[in-house]
Design a protein around this motif. Structure first.
Motif, PDB file in Angstrom:
ATOM      1  N   ALA A 233      -3.193  -5.973   6.214  1.00 28.97           N
ATOM      2  CA  ALA A 233      -2.302  -6.544   5.198  1.00 28.97           C
ATOM      3  C   ALA A 233      -1.062  -5.666   5.043  1.00 28.97           C
ATOM      4  O   ALA A 233      -0.962  -4.595   5.634  1.00 28.97           O
ATOM      5  N   GLY A 234      -0.140  -6.168   4.216  1.00 27.71           N
ATOM      6  CA  GLY A 234       1.050  -5.389   3.933  1.00 27.71           C
ATOM      7  C   GLY A 234       2.288  -5.879   4.641  1.00 27.71           C
ATOM      8  O   GLY A 234       3.339  -5.247   4.581  1.00 27.71           O
ATOM      9  N   SER A 235       2.177  -7.011   5.343  1.00 27.01           N
ATOM     10  CA  SER A 235       3.339  -7.683   5.908  1.00 27.01           C
ATOM     11  C   SER A 235       3.679  -8.868   5.015  1.00 27.01           C
ATOM     12  O   SER A 235       2.777  -9.535   4.507  1.00 27.01           O
ATOM     13  N   ASP A 241       2.016 -11.164  -2.210  1.00 29.22           N
ATOM     14  CA  ASP A 241       2.164 -10.413  -3.453  1.00 29.22           C
ATOM     15  C   ASP A 241       3.251  -9.348  -3.320  1.00 29.22           C
ATOM     16  O   ASP A 241       3.379  -8.714  -2.275  1.00 29.22           O
ATOM     17  N   PRO A 242       3.996  -9.075  -4.381  1.00 25.26           N
ATOM     18  CA  PRO A 242       4.995  -7.996  -4.352  1.00 25.26           C
ATOM     19  C   PRO A 242       4.307  -6.649  -4.561  1.00 25.26           C
ATOM     20  O   PRO A 242       4.510  -5.970  -5.578  1.00 25.26           O
ATOM     21  N   GLU A 272       8.458   0.285   4.756  1.00 22.31           N
ATOM     22  CA  GLU A 272       9.889  -0.040   4.750  1.00 22.31           C
ATOM     23  C   GLU A 272      10.339  -0.725   6.041  1.00 22.31           C
ATOM     24  O   GLU A 272      11.463  -1.235   6.121  1.00 22.31           O
ATOM     25  N   LEU A 273       9.470  -0.767   7.060  1.00 22.26           N
ATOM     26  CA  LEU A 273       9.803  -1.502   8.269  1.00 22.26           C
ATOM     27  C   LEU A 273       9.841  -3.008   8.034  1.00 22.26           C
ATOM     28  O   LEU A 273      10.544  -3.744   8.731  1.00 22.26           O
ATOM     29  N   LEU A 274       9.056  -3.472   7.069  1.00 20.62           N
ATOM     30  CA  LEU A 274       8.870  -4.905   6.884  1.00 20.62           C
ATOM     31  C   LEU A 274       9.416  -5.424   5.558  1.00 20.62           C
ATOM     32  O   LEU A 274       9.526  -6.636   5.370  1.00 20.62           O
ATOM     33  N   TYR A 275       9.714  -4.535   4.634  1.00 16.28           N
ATOM     34  CA  TYR A 275      10.185  -4.950   3.319  1.00 16.28           C
ATOM     35  C   TYR A 275      11.580  -4.402   3.072  1.00 16.28           C
ATOM     36  O   TYR A 275      11.904  -3.283   3.495  1.00 16.28           O
ATOM     37  N   ASP A 281       9.214   0.270  -4.665  1.00 15.59           N
ATOM     38  CA  ASP A 281       9.381   1.308  -5.679  1.00 15.59           C
ATOM     39  C   ASP A 281       8.770   2.599  -5.136  1.00 15.59           C
ATOM     40  O   ASP A 281       7.569   2.641  -4.836  1.00 15.59           O
ATOM     41  N   PRO A 282       9.548   3.671  -4.978  1.00 20.07           N
ATOM     42  CA  PRO A 282       8.995   4.925  -4.446  1.00 20.07           C
ATOM     43  C   PRO A 282       7.799   5.442  -5.235  1.00 20.07           C
ATOM     44  O   PRO A 282       6.955   6.161  -4.685  1.00 20.07           O
TER      45      PRO A 282
END
Length: 307
Positions: A233-235, A241-242, A272-275, A281-282
């Motif tokens: 997940a995470g793409s 979901d944000p 950060e490659l995909l979003y 938010d750091p």
């Protein structure tokens, strides 16, 4: 508590790939995975390292993170060659291999090896034979196998794997036939849910597939808890979901998978490659760092079996 893994795309300069791998280990991710294709399916002319060769190099840049392809592609390799590559990587890494296995899907992979795309039935048949054959070969005993698509005669891998009876196998499975394979042979079941689904749809379909996996475990007389359950997940294409927008959003998202019994979430890394930067938010990244260190603060080298 859910574990976290990291998936890297091998589409960057080698120094960059090494840097990202070392960063993932330093952060405390449990596992590191590389995508495995003959070429980037979305951009066939772009840079793309071969997975096992790259993992062998990364094994020498790390000392404790678990390594594997997510997932190795049976379109590209005869199962005996795949097993030999896996056995070599397992020894090179000091027993840190988790072997991901998948049926393959990309037309670019078939084009690379000069085969026509398989029918769904042929793909399922080949995947079943490949999983069974790799399982047998990695046990380092003599193997004679005569399948419809693959044959070996008197094959025996040496040296024997460090992890016994063989390295853990991670089976990518969504259909009933592949979930049956995961129940019979898998140490880890891997799913990505699906493309373009809402969060409730992703959770619902994963719950349904998990129940089918349990059903097949009962058929084989196997305790379902002996199979780790993993979600990729995470793409944005697989995770609507944000999740990087706030700590609360990230924790709520993780909690949904935990409630389904997911043992490990493999995140596309770095995010950060995909979003877009404004969607991250750091503080969430620092929160994830804290979760990772809470999980894996030993610093000792581990084999996959230790986990």
């Amino acid at each position: 508590m859910t574990d976290f893994g990291a998936l890297l795309f091998p589409n960057v300069a080698w120094a960059t790939l090494v840097d990202r791998c070392e960063q993932a280990e330093e952060l405390g991710f449990r596992s590191l995975w590389l995508d495995d294709h003959g070429a980037n399916p979305q951009s066939p002319r772009s840079n793309w390292f071969e997975a096992f060769t790259a993992l062998a190099g990364l094994a020498n840049c790390t000392r404790r993170i678990l390594l594997g392809p997510l997932v190795s592609n049976v379109v590209l390799r005869h199962p005996a060659v795949l097993a030999r590559q896996a056995a070599t990587l397992e020894n090179m890494s000091g027993g840190r291999l988790q072997l991901g296995l998948g049926a393959g899907y990309a037309p670019t992979d078939h084009a690379m090896v000069g085969t026509s795309p398989w029918t769904p039935d042929e793909r399922a048949e080949r995947f079943a034979e490949a999983v069974e054959l790799v399982d047998a070969l990695l046990r380092a005993e003599p193997v004679d196998y005569a399948g419809k698509h693959y044959q070996v005669h008197g094959a025996r891998l040496r040296p024997a794997p460090i992890q016994r009876p063989r390295p853990p196998m991670c089976i990518a499975a969504h259909s009933r036939s592949s979930l049956r394979l995961a129940a019979r042979f898998g140490d880890i079941w891997s799913s990505f849910g699906g493309w373009g689904l809402t969060s409730p749809q992703l959770l619902a379909i994963t719950k349904q597939r998990s129940a089918v996996l349990d059903e097949f475990c009962a058929e084989f007389g196997r305790d379902p808890s002996t199979i780790r359950r993993q979600i990729l997940a995470g793409s944005p294409a697989t995770t609507p979901d944000p999740i990087w927008s706030s700590v609360a959003a990230f924790d709520d998202w993780v909690a949904g998978w935990e409630q389904l019994g997911i043992d490990e979430i493999v995140l596309y890394f770095p995010p950060e490659l995909l979003y877009e930067p404004e969607l991250i938010d750091p503080v969430v990244l620092e929160h994830l760092r804290g979760l990772l260190f809470a999980h894996y603060d030993s610093g000792e080298q581990r084999t996959a079996i230790d986990w």
